[in-house]
Design a protein around this motif. Structure first.
Motif, mmCIF file in Angstrom:
data_model
loop_
_atom_site.group_PDB
_atom_site.id
_atom_site.type_symbol
_atom_site.label_atom_id
_atom_site.label_comp_id
_atom_site.label_asym_id
_atom_site.label_seq_id
_atom_site.Cartn_x
_atom_site.Cartn_y
_atom_site.Cartn_z
ATOM 1 N N LEU A 164 0.872 -1.169 0.000
ATOM 2 C CA LEU A 164 0.000 0.000 0.000
ATOM 3 C C LEU A 164 0.908 1.217 0.000
ATOM 4 C CD1 LEU A 164 -2.241 -1.111 3.011
ATOM 5 C CD2 LEU A 164 -2.579 -1.707 0.604
ATOM 6 N N GLU A 165 0.721 2.137 -0.946
ATOM 7 C CA GLU A 165 1.599 3.307 -0.955
ATOM 8 C C GLU A 165 0.882 4.550 -1.461
ATOM 9 O OE1 GLU A 165 4.921 3.492 -3.697
ATOM 10 O OE2 GLU A 165 4.091 1.835 -4.880
ATOM 11 N N THR A 166 1.329 5.688 -0.968
ATOM 12 C CA THR A 166 0.786 6.972 -1.398
ATOM 13 C C THR A 166 1.708 8.110 -0.966
ATOM 14 O OG1 THR A 166 -1.189 8.391 -1.365
ATOM 15 C CG2 THR A 166 -0.567 7.377 0.710
ATOM 16 N N TRP A 167 1.605 9.218 -1.682
ATOM 17 C CA TRP A 167 2.119 10.496 -1.211
ATOM 18 C C TRP A 167 1.006 11.147 -0.378
ATOM 19 C CZ3 TRP A 167 6.822 12.737 -1.429
ATOM 20 C CH2 TRP A 167 7.761 12.193 -2.306
ATOM 21 N N PHE A 168 1.381 11.858 0.679
ATOM 22 C CA PHE A 168 0.382 12.532 1.498
ATOM 23 C C PHE A 168 0.979 13.797 2.099
ATOM 24 C CE2 PHE A 168 2.790 10.036 4.478
ATOM 25 C CZ PHE A 168 2.819 10.782 5.649
ATOM 26 N N ARG A 169 0.106 14.757 2.347
ATOM 27 C CA ARG A 169 0.482 15.969 3.092
ATOM 28 C C ARG A 169 -0.661 16.267 4.036
ATOM 29 N NH1 ARG A 169 0.181 21.838 2.526
ATOM 30 N NH2 ARG A 169 -0.719 21.751 0.432
ATOM 31 N N ARG A 170 -0.472 15.996 5.288
ATOM 32 C CA ARG A 170 -1.554 16.213 6.242
ATOM 33 C C ARG A 170 -1.540 17.662 6.704
ATOM 34 N NH1 ARG A 170 -0.965 14.675 12.060
ATOM 35 N NH2 ARG A 170 1.167 15.176 12.636
ATOM 36 N N VAL A 171 -2.714 18.236 6.822
ATOM 37 C CA VAL A 171 -2.835 19.624 7.262
ATOM 38 C C VAL A 171 -3.509 19.721 8.624
ATOM 39 C CG1 VAL A 171 -2.860 20.483 4.896
ATOM 40 C CG2 VAL A 171 -5.025 20.002 6.042
ATOM 41 N N VAL A 177 -3.805 13.665 -0.638
ATOM 42 C CA VAL A 177 -3.245 12.366 -1.020
ATOM 43 C C VAL A 177 -3.024 12.374 -2.530
ATOM 44 C CG1 VAL A 177 -4.156 11.025 0.904
ATOM 45 C CG2 VAL A 177 -5.562 11.361 -1.136
ATOM 46 N N ASP A 178 -1.980 11.678 -2.966
ATOM 47 C CA ASP A 178 -1.639 11.664 -4.386
ATOM 48 C C ASP A 178 -0.983 10.330 -4.718
ATOM 49 O OD1 ASP A 178 -1.401 12.590 -6.963
ATOM 50 O OD2 ASP A 178 0.260 13.948 -6.570
ATOM 51 N N GLU A 179 -1.204 9.886 -5.955
ATOM 52 C CA GLU A 179 -0.581 8.662 -6.481
ATOM 53 C C GLU A 179 -0.731 7.492 -5.489
ATOM 54 O OE1 GLU A 179 1.284 6.632 -9.666
ATOM 55 O OE2 GLU A 179 0.288 8.580 -9.531
ATOM 56 N N VAL A 180 -1.990 7.129 -5.259
ATOM 57 C CA VAL A 180 -2.305 5.991 -4.389
ATOM 58 C C VAL A 180 -2.163 4.704 -5.195
ATOM 59 C CG1 VAL A 180 -4.087 4.864 -3.025
ATOM 60 C CG2 VAL A 180 -3.881 7.358 -2.982
ATOM 61 N N ARG A 181 -1.423 3.736 -4.654
ATOM 62 C CA ARG A 181 -1.211 2.470 -5.352
ATOM 63 C C ARG A 181 -1.429 1.292 -4.418
ATOM 64 N NH1 ARG A 181 4.800 4.237 -7.228
ATOM 65 N NH2 ARG A 181 4.261 6.053 -8.502
ATOM 66 N N VAL A 232 -2.465 -3.666 -8.873
ATOM 67 C CA VAL A 232 -3.878 -4.020 -9.049
ATOM 68 C C VAL A 232 -4.792 -2.803 -9.036
ATOM 69 C CG1 VAL A 232 -3.585 -6.347 -8.160
ATOM 70 C CG2 VAL A 232 -4.157 -4.505 -6.569
ATOM 71 N N ALA A 233 -4.303 -1.686 -8.492
ATOM 72 C CA ALA A 233 -5.113 -0.460 -8.492
ATOM 73 C C ALA A 233 -4.192 0.733 -8.300
ATOM 74 C CB ALA A 233 -6.156 -0.496 -7.389
ATOM 75 N N ARG A 234 -4.525 1.821 -9.002
ATOM 76 C CA ARG A 234 -3.740 3.050 -8.879
ATOM 77 C C ARG A 234 -4.643 4.232 -9.179
ATOM 78 N NH1 ARG A 234 -2.276 7.134 -13.098
ATOM 79 N NH2 ARG A 234 -0.600 8.330 -12.118
ATOM 80 N N TRP A 235 -4.529 5.259 -8.345
ATOM 81 C CA TRP A 235 -5.298 6.480 -8.548
ATOM 82 C C TRP A 235 -4.332 7.655 -8.576
ATOM 83 C CZ3 TRP A 235 -6.588 2.440 -5.419
ATOM 84 C CH2 TRP A 235 -7.786 1.771 -5.727
ATOM 85 N N GLY A 236 -4.281 8.356 -9.717
ATOM 86 C CA GLY A 236 -3.344 9.452 -9.887
ATOM 87 C C GLY A 236 -3.827 10.779 -9.351
#
Length: 219
Positions: free
Chosen positions: A37-44, A174-178, A204-208
């Protein structure tokens, strides 16, 4: 220490931390016994936490398939990746037979308003949690394995039960969830985290998160 390249600008999908999420349903491709499970994230903000049950974790969800609901049935949690209010990353699953939670806990408090990359892998034996390509934590599952036949729904930025009822909300971008169907090695995580990937073996799944407007995201 590995050098990462955060997304330019704000980027990604903004989640308000109170009532926004991306519901992914109960697709067969997301029912996994080994995974990354991977993603870029920036929590505010801290967001709202969800729990994975007794012996599990309490955190704002990032990528999930399930949450606390029942034990020793297909209502158990398949996988959960989130971030605690103190900024520490966590991941968890429930064992397929006993319903026992098998959490792994990070070591670094991630500050607000910074882009970071997270990856959580499980190879059938060992949890590994990476922050910006660097190993944060490991845990031997002791023979316990994820509930891959769980009928709980998958989601981004929240955690859902078997009827799709959400609990907890991440607050930030969140960005580039895989989601991959196997455990990526550290070198594989590092080789791809600075790039968008449209397709690859085991992905199996990716959201850009590039839609910009609307109410849906496409994989």
């Amino acid at each position: 220490v590995y050098t990462v390249t955060p997304p330019a600008g704000s980027g990604g999908l903004y989640i308000n931390g109170t009532n926004e999420d991306a519901a992914l349903g109960d697709a067969a491709s997301l029912k996994l016994s080994t995974f990354t499970l991977e993603t870029w994230f920036r929590r505010v903000g801290e967001g709202v936490t969800a729990t994975t049950g007794v012996g599990g974790v309490t955190a704002a969800p990032l990528i999930t398939k399930g949450r606390e609901q029942a034990d020793q049935s297909n209502l158990d949690l398949n996988y959960f990746l989130g971030i605690r209010p103190d900024g520490v990353l966590v991941a968890d699953f429930e064992d397929s037979n006993l319903g026992i939670n098998v959490p792994v806990i990070g070591a670094t408090a991630v500050p607000l308003d910074e882009w970071h990359h997270v990856a959580a892998t499980f190879d059938g034996t060992t949890w590994k949690l990476y922050l910006d390509g660097n190993l944060e934590a490991t845990r031997d599952a002791g023979g316990l394995v994820p509930r891959a036949d769980s009928i709980q729904h998958a989601a981004i930025a929240t955690a859902m039960n078997s009827t799709g009822l959400p609990a907890g909300y991440f607050n930030g971008y969140v960005d580039e969830v895989r989601i991959w169907n196997g455990a990526r090695s550290q070198s594989q995580v590092r080789a791809s985290l600075n790039f968008e990937i449209a397709s690859d073996t085991g992905l199996v799944a990716r959201w850009g998160m590039a839609e910009g407007t609307g109410t849906t995201i496409t994989s």
